[in-house]
Design an enzyme around this catalytic site. Structure first.
Site, PDB file in Angstrom:
ATOM      1  CB  SER A  24      -0.923   0.006   1.230  1.00 46.99           C
ATOM      2  OG  SER A  24      -0.170  -0.163   2.419  1.00 46.99           O
ATOM      3  CG  ASN A 111      -3.840  -4.806  13.194  1.00 44.59           C
ATOM      4  OD1 ASN A 111      -3.257  -4.698  12.108  1.00 44.59           O
ATOM      5  ND2 ASN A 111      -4.118  -5.981  13.741  1.00 44.59           N
ATOM      6  CB  THR A 156     -42.383  23.633  -8.896  1.00 48.06           C
ATOM      7  OG1 THR A 156     -43.520  23.952  -9.689  1.00 48.06           O
ATOM      8  CG2 THR A 156     -42.325  24.594  -7.709  1.00 48.06           C
ATOM      9  CG  HIS A 157     -43.263  20.046 -11.490  1.00 47.15           C
ATOM     10  ND1 HIS A 157     -43.458  18.725 -11.137  1.00 47.15           N
ATOM     11  CD2 HIS A 157     -43.966  20.770 -10.585  1.00 47.15           C
ATOM     12  CE1 HIS A 157     -44.269  18.662 -10.095  1.00 47.15           C
ATOM     13  NE2 HIS A 157     -44.591  19.902  -9.723  1.00 47.15           N
ATOM     14  CB  SER A 278     -15.904  23.159 -29.110  1.00 47.92           C
ATOM     15  OG  SER A 278     -15.873  22.275 -30.200  1.00 47.92           O
ATOM     16  CE  LYS A 284     -20.992  24.229 -27.510  1.00 40.82           C
ATOM     17  NZ  LYS A 284     -21.065  22.814 -27.772  1.00 40.82           N
ATOM     18  CG  ASN A 286     -18.322  23.404 -24.543  1.00 41.31           C
ATOM     19  OD1 ASN A 286     -19.385  23.834 -24.994  1.00 41.31           O
ATOM     20  ND2 ASN A 286     -17.444  22.737 -25.274  1.00 41.31           N
ATOM     21  CD  GLU A 291     -20.445  20.071 -19.567  1.00 41.65           C
ATOM     22  OE1 GLU A 291     -21.187  19.534 -20.386  1.00 41.65           O
ATOM     23  OE2 GLU A 291     -19.366  20.615 -19.904  1.00 41.65           O
ATOM     24  CD  GLN A 323      -2.813  -2.561   2.189  1.00 39.45           C
ATOM     25  OE1 GLN A 323      -2.128  -2.851   3.162  1.00 39.45           O
ATOM     26  NE2 GLN A 323      -2.542  -3.006   0.987  1.00 39.45           N
TER      27      GLN A 323
HETATM   28  N1  ARG Z   1      -1.258  -1.369   5.345  1.00 38.58           N
HETATM   29  C1  ARG Z   1      -2.177  -1.829   6.335  1.00 38.58           C
HETATM   30  C2  ARG Z   1      -3.512  -1.133   6.146  1.00 38.58           C
HETATM   31  O1  ARG Z   1      -3.562  -0.182   5.477  1.00 38.58           O
HETATM   32  C3  ARG Z   1      -1.667  -1.538   7.701  1.00 38.58           C
HETATM   33  C4  ARG Z   1      -2.077  -2.515   8.755  1.00 38.58           C
HETATM   34  C5  ARG Z   1      -1.524  -3.850   8.447  1.00 38.58           C
HETATM   35  N2  ARG Z   1      -1.789  -4.771   9.476  1.00 38.58           N
HETATM   36  C6  ARG Z   1      -1.583  -6.062   9.321  1.00 38.58           C
HETATM   37  N3  ARG Z   1      -1.817  -6.827  10.322  1.00 38.58           N
HETATM   38  N4  ARG Z   1      -1.149  -6.553   8.189  1.00 38.58           N
HETATM   39  O2  ARG Z   1      -4.508  -1.528   6.678  1.00 38.58           O
END
Ligand code: ARG
Length: 466
Positions: A24, A111, A156-157, A278, A284, A286, A291, A323
């Site tokens: 990650s 965690n 309205t509408h 455009s 144009k 836009n 949007e 994650q």
């Molecule tokens: N990269 C993990 C996450 O975003 C961090 C926690 C990972 N914990 C584990 N027990 N592998 O959640």
């Protein structure tokens, strides 16, 4: 290549495809600052509680401070093999400090660490978003103030219904943005809860002081159940829901700006800086910004669904699925903050065309309700008055006339209770002026609403030269 902090029970090395799939670091490096702040608070607490030596605590804090500097200076090497930002920073600390660095993770788990990082990150972004919304409210209130007496058709509408002040229309959005601010502000009490001390899931054998860590980080509260602390992502769900609602509000305004800037309406002109041309049609201009705001609303609502689906069916406590919350969250934050800011710029620089609004007040019999109300003041029951005005409108339409262009004799054919003062009730200006009921569009009600909004945003436009 750096050794993984959890490599002890493994013999073989991780397959490259698994490393790529599970890492990650490419996105959670965004949490580096929060991760370091959490680790510094944790290390100080460990030292205070005598779990590590005070001198070791000082070295860890100094090491983390130096790593923060490296990251800010762009000198930090993010090694993908290290899986996530938490391990990348801890490995770097150990590389710098040796054995002492390995003490930081005492009485902690990734965690509770990751939950803390995300909470720190989101609390800051939410405060930023509340300020962004204040900027948007400011732009809206300024525009309303500048065009305080401009009358437009209310719909309205999407059919012309009754005349209203343009400022009244804008202030309807101010109410939405105010609620958006209140929702975000109220949610902060649940985001600013420190999960540190839950460790992996069950708490820890060490004599920790979670309240001290929370206080150092500016969080008023500490988790109450360790399992919940590491598995709770409600604060992210709430934010994604609040962000979706904000986007829906922006999208509704975006839709109106797109319609109003079309030549069929012509009520506003978008600033050149917020429109594009455009590549084929030279004439144009836009409305790409509104949007895209409208389009990005789907993306943010999609993130809310994505997050709900990640959490659905997860057994307690931490699961790696969690994650997956980050990319949804980060993109939600980026999208909603950019959209609010862009909308503020758009509103701030909008050209309003009161003549086009005034022209649209004709032909739609917008004061028909006023005529019915008038007949009620002359003693007719409302349903009867409604029927009589309906007949009058049908007649006027056949004659190609406005209600106020009819003669009293013509009106009397359908509405026998009418008197010469009926014309007083048929003009557009009087229609607006008479809607003095609370929250209505009469100029004095709108002036009050404008003052109230200005006070809420902390402005005094009357003293400012705008
Ligand atoms: N990269 C993990 C996450 O975003 C961090 C926690 C990972 N914990 C584990 N027990 N592998 O959640």
């Amino acid at each position: 290549m750096a050794q993984k902090p959890w490599s002890g029970r493994f013999e073989g090395k991780t397959d490259q495809s698994v490393e790529d799939f599970t890492s990650s670091l490419s996105f959670d490096r965004r949490l580096a600052r929060q991760d370091i702040a959490g680790s510094i608070a944790h290390a100080r607490m460990l030292a205070q509680q005598g779990i590590i030596d005070p001198a070791e605590g000082d070295r860890i804090v100094a090491g983390l401070t130096e790593i923060r500097r490296e990251i800010e200076a762009g000198e930090f090497e993010f090694d993908p093999a290290l899986e996530d930002i938490h391990m990348a920073i801890e490995s770097r600390l150990t590389a710098r400090l040796g054995e002492v660095g390995k003490k930081l993770h005492t009485a902690r788990s990734r965690n509770d660490q990751v939950a803390l990082d995300v909470r720190l990150y989101l609390a800051e972004e939410v405060e930023g978003l509340i300020a962004d919304l204040a900027g948007l409210r400011l732009a809206g209130v300024r525009l309303a103030h500048l065009h305080q007496n401009v009358i437009m058709p209310g719909y309205t509408h999407l059919q012309r219904a009754q005349p209203i002040l343009f400022a009244h229309h804008l202030l309807a959005y101010d109410e939405m943005w105010r609620r958006d601010q209140m929702r975000l502000d109220e949610s902060l009490s649940r985001t600013k809860v420190s999960p540190l001390g839950a460790a992996a899931l069950a708490g820890t054998t060490f004599p920790i002081d979670p309240a001290a860590v929370a206080a150092e980080l500016g969080f008023p509260r500490v988790f109450r159940n360790s399992l919940d602390a590491v598995s709770d992502r409600d604060f992210i769900l709430e934010f994604a829901a609040h962000a979706s609602i904000i986007m829906v509000h922006l999208s509704r305004l975006a839709e109106e700006l797109i319609l109003w800037s079309a030549s069929e309406f012509g009520f506003v002109a978008l600033p050149d800086a917020y429109a594009t041309g455009s590549s084929i049609m030279p004439q144009k201009k836009n409305p790409d910004v509104p949007e895209l705001i409208r389009g990005k609303t789907g993306r943010v609502a999609g993130h809310l669904m994505g997050l709900l689906m990640i959490l659905k069916g997860l057994p307690l406590a931490y699961n790696r699925d969690l994650q997956e919350d980050k990319e949804h969250l980060f993109d939600t934050v980026d999208t909603v903050r950019a959209s609010v800011t862009l909308m503020a710029g758009l509103v701030e620089n909008l050209t309003v065309r009161p003549e086009a609004m005034a022209a649209a007040l004709h032909g739609g019999f917008l004061t028909a309700t006023d005529m019915a109300d008038y007949l009620v003041t002359k003693g007719a029951p409302f349903r009867t008055a409604h029927e009589q005005v309906g007949n009058t409108v049908r007649f006027a339409e056949g004659q190609g006339k406005e209600l106020w262009e009819l003669s009293l004799t013509e009106i009397l054919q359908f509405a026998p209770g009418a008197e010469p003062d009926v014309f007083d009730w048929l003009s557009i200006e009087n229609s607006v002026a008479r809607r003095r009921s609370p929250g209505g569009t009469a100029p004095e009600r709108v002036a009050e609403a404008l003052e109230r909004a200005e006070a809420e945003i902390g402005l005094n436009l009357h003293e400012q030269d705008i």
